[in-house]
Write a protein that holds these residues in place. Sequence first.
Motif, PDB file in Angstrom:
ATOM      1  N   ILE A  84       0.849  -1.231   0.514  1.00 46.83           N
ATOM      2  CA  ILE A  84       0.278   0.298  -0.126  1.00 46.83           C
ATOM      3  C   ILE A  84       0.989   1.280  -0.117  1.00 46.83           C
ATOM      4  O   ILE A  84       1.894   1.277   0.792  1.00 46.83           O
ATOM      5  CB  ILE A  84      -0.503  -0.249   0.611  1.00 46.83           C
ATOM      6  N   GLU A  85      -0.129   2.283  -0.700  1.00 47.03           N
ATOM      7  CA  GLU A  85       1.160   3.393  -1.098  1.00 47.03           C
ATOM      8  C   GLU A  85       0.050   4.665  -0.760  1.00 47.03           C
ATOM      9  O   GLU A  85      -0.338   4.768  -1.082  1.00 47.03           O
ATOM     10  CB  GLU A  85       2.234   3.152  -2.029  1.00 47.03           C
ATOM     11  N   PHE A  86       0.687   5.562   0.511  1.00 48.35           N
ATOM     12  CA  PHE A  86      -0.510   6.940   0.635  1.00 48.35           C
ATOM     13  C   PHE A  86       0.374   7.598  -0.043  1.00 48.35           C
ATOM     14  O   PHE A  86       1.463   7.680  -0.541  1.00 48.35           O
ATOM     15  CB  PHE A  86      -0.114   6.704   2.484  1.00 48.35           C
ATOM     16  N   PRO A  87      -0.143   9.081  -0.027  1.00 49.26           N
ATOM     17  CA  PRO A  87       0.687  10.270  -0.885  1.00 49.26           C
ATOM     18  C   PRO A  87       1.212  10.637   0.248  1.00 49.26           C
ATOM     19  O   PRO A  87       2.047  11.556  -0.542  1.00 49.26           O
ATOM     20  CB  PRO A  87      -0.651  10.986  -0.485  1.00 49.26           C
ATOM     21  N   SER A  88       1.501  10.549   0.725  1.00 56.38           N
ATOM     22  CA  SER A  88       2.530  11.043   1.535  1.00 56.38           C
ATOM     23  C   SER A  88       4.418  10.140   1.466  1.00 56.38           C
ATOM     24  O   SER A  88       5.620  10.732   1.435  1.00 56.38           O
ATOM     25  CB  SER A  88       2.831  10.546   3.899  1.00 56.38           C
ATOM     26  N   GLY A  89       4.023   9.381   1.074  1.00 56.54           N
ATOM     27  CA  GLY A  89       4.797   8.408  -0.280  1.00 56.54           C
ATOM     28  C   GLY A  89       5.585   7.346   0.595  1.00 56.54           C
ATOM     29  O   GLY A  89       6.395   6.470   0.191  1.00 56.54           O
ATOM     30  N   ALA A 108       3.288  -5.027   8.057  1.00 56.97           N
ATOM     31  CA  ALA A 108       3.702  -5.064   9.146  1.00 56.97           C
ATOM     32  C   ALA A 108       3.681  -3.188  10.358  1.00 56.97           C
ATOM     33  O   ALA A 108       2.767  -3.057   9.149  1.00 56.97           O
ATOM     34  CB  ALA A 108       5.011  -5.037   8.994  1.00 56.97           C
ATOM     35  N   THR A 109       3.948  -3.574  10.484  1.00 62.08           N
ATOM     36  CA  THR A 109       3.757  -2.076  11.774  1.00 62.08           C
ATOM     37  C   THR A 109       4.310  -1.465  10.754  1.00 62.08           C
ATOM     38  O   THR A 109       5.474  -0.942  10.591  1.00 62.08           O
ATOM     39  CB  THR A 109       4.176  -1.815  13.511  1.00 62.08           C
ATOM     40  N   PHE A 110       3.487   0.294  10.801  1.00 60.91           N
ATOM     41  CA  PHE A 110       4.046   0.976  10.169  1.00 60.91           C
ATOM     42  C   PHE A 110       3.662   2.333  10.522  1.00 60.91           C
ATOM     43  O   PHE A 110       2.885   2.582  11.523  1.00 60.91           O
ATOM     44  CB  PHE A 110       3.892   1.096   9.103  1.00 60.91           C
ATOM     45  N   ALA A 111       4.333   3.724   9.952  1.00 67.98           N
ATOM     46  CA  ALA A 111       3.933   4.719  11.239  1.00 67.98           C
ATOM     47  C   ALA A 111       1.803   4.986  10.722  1.00 67.98           C
ATOM     48  O   ALA A 111       1.901   4.912   9.053  1.00 67.98           O
ATOM     49  CB  ALA A 111       4.611   6.200  10.607  1.00 67.98           C
ATOM     50  N   SER A 112       1.180   4.946  11.648  1.00 69.09           N
ATOM     51  CA  SER A 112      -0.478   5.511  11.029  1.00 69.09           C
ATOM     52  C   SER A 112      -0.194   6.893  10.488  1.00 69.09           C
ATOM     53  O   SER A 112       0.395   8.062  10.693  1.00 69.09           O
ATOM     54  CB  SER A 112      -1.261   6.055  12.588  1.00 69.09           C
ATOM     55  N   GLN A 113      -1.523   6.796   9.099  1.00 63.54           N
ATOM     56  CA  GLN A 113      -1.339   7.752   8.186  1.00 63.54           C
ATOM     57  C   GLN A 113      -2.184   8.730   9.244  1.00 63.54           C
ATOM     58  O   GLN A 113      -2.855  10.257   8.765  1.00 63.54           O
ATOM     59  CB  GLN A 113      -1.825   7.377   7.075  1.00 63.54           C
ATOM     60  N   ARG A 114      -3.452   8.118   9.602  1.00 63.90           N
ATOM     61  CA  ARG A 114      -4.811   8.226  10.706  1.00 63.90           C
ATOM     62  C   ARG A 114      -3.977   8.832  11.824  1.00 63.90           C
ATOM     63  O   ARG A 114      -4.973  10.130  11.918  1.00 63.90           O
ATOM     64  CB  ARG A 114      -5.974   7.919  10.569  1.00 63.90           C
ATOM     65  N   ARG A 115      -2.991   8.875  12.773  1.00 67.71           N
ATOM     66  CA  ARG A 115      -2.784   9.016  14.112  1.00 67.71           C
ATOM     67  C   ARG A 115      -1.885   9.239  14.338  1.00 67.71           C
ATOM     68  O   ARG A 115      -0.306   9.005  13.781  1.00 67.71           O
ATOM     69  CB  ARG A 115      -3.360   7.901  15.267  1.00 67.71           C
ATOM     70  N   LYS A 116      -1.234  10.778  14.072  1.00 73.97           N
ATOM     71  CA  LYS A 116       0.535  10.930  14.674  1.00 73.97           C
ATOM     72  C   LYS A 116       1.101  10.441  15.633  1.00 73.97           C
ATOM     73  O   LYS A 116       0.616  10.634  16.945  1.00 73.97           O
ATOM     74  CB  LYS A 116      -0.089  12.727  14.548  1.00 73.97           C
ATOM     75  N   ASN A 117       2.309   9.942  15.794  1.00 71.70           N
ATOM     76  CA  ASN A 117       3.085   9.055  16.201  1.00 71.70           C
ATOM     77  C   ASN A 117       2.867   8.506  16.930  1.00 71.70           C
ATOM     78  O   ASN A 117       3.234   8.066  17.777  1.00 71.70           O
ATOM     79  CB  ASN A 117       3.468  10.729  17.387  1.00 71.70           C
ATOM     80  N   VAL A 118       2.276   7.178  16.274  1.00 75.03           N
ATOM     81  CA  VAL A 118       1.609   6.240  16.427  1.00 75.03           C
ATOM     82  C   VAL A 118       1.628   4.686  15.066  1.00 75.03           C
ATOM     83  O   VAL A 118       1.633   5.657  14.409  1.00 75.03           O
ATOM     84  CB  VAL A 118      -0.044   6.120  16.795  1.00 75.03           C
ATOM     85  N   LYS A 119       2.169   3.582  16.321  1.00 81.78           N
ATOM     86  CA  LYS A 119       2.216   2.489  15.197  1.00 81.78           C
ATOM     87  C   LYS A 119       0.991   2.354  14.447  1.00 81.78           C
ATOM     88  O   LYS A 119       0.309   2.105  15.723  1.00 81.78           O
ATOM     89  CB  LYS A 119       3.654   1.891  15.720  1.00 81.78           C
ATOM     90  N   VAL A 120       1.173   1.455  13.486  1.00 78.11           N
ATOM     91  CA  VAL A 120      -0.543   0.666  13.477  1.00 78.11           C
ATOM     92  C   VAL A 120       0.066  -0.966  12.589  1.00 78.11           C
ATOM     93  O   VAL A 120       1.112  -0.262  12.055  1.00 78.11           O
ATOM     94  CB  VAL A 120      -1.461   1.580  12.697  1.00 78.11           C
TER      95      VAL A 120
END
Length: 160
Positions: A84-89, A108-120
């Motif tokens: 999956i590729e987000f608009p943030s790159g 795998a775990t990655f930086a959430s695009q919905r919640r700042k400074n949270v892994k998802v």
Amino acid sequence: MHRIARVAFVGSTILLVASCAKSEAPPADTTAAMTPAPAPAPAALSLADVAGKWKMQNAPTSGADTTPTDFVLIATADTTGWAIEFPSGLKVPLTVRAEGDSIVTTSATFASQRRKNVKVSTTSSMRLQDGRLVGTTTARYDTKGADSVLQLRGSGTRMP
């Protein structure tokens, strides 16, 4: 002698009544004719059926924030190269498997695009419906040791 005659008469009468009685066939089982045939099983979906790029949107199924998350799903004809590729790159690799009429992906775990400074991490189940890829995603957020879960409903169209 009278006794034998009476027994013979009664026995003959019983046989006569039994042989003249109308025998009825048991009623036909009409429940089989009235019961609809079960629906055919959905066709199996292969990874090749969804290979390509898909413009996707996932929106929470409940809660105050129902803003959709946009991303591109990159699908291949085999289990390699899914992402999956987000608009943030940010590009997140996925593991994938076909299960009947559905495709199941896990990140795998990655930086959430919905919640700042949270892994998802996410698990999604998708299927083709009228040319669109539709399904659900479960997002598990790691919030300082405690799990937080968000259910999302998604859909997307194949990109040219």
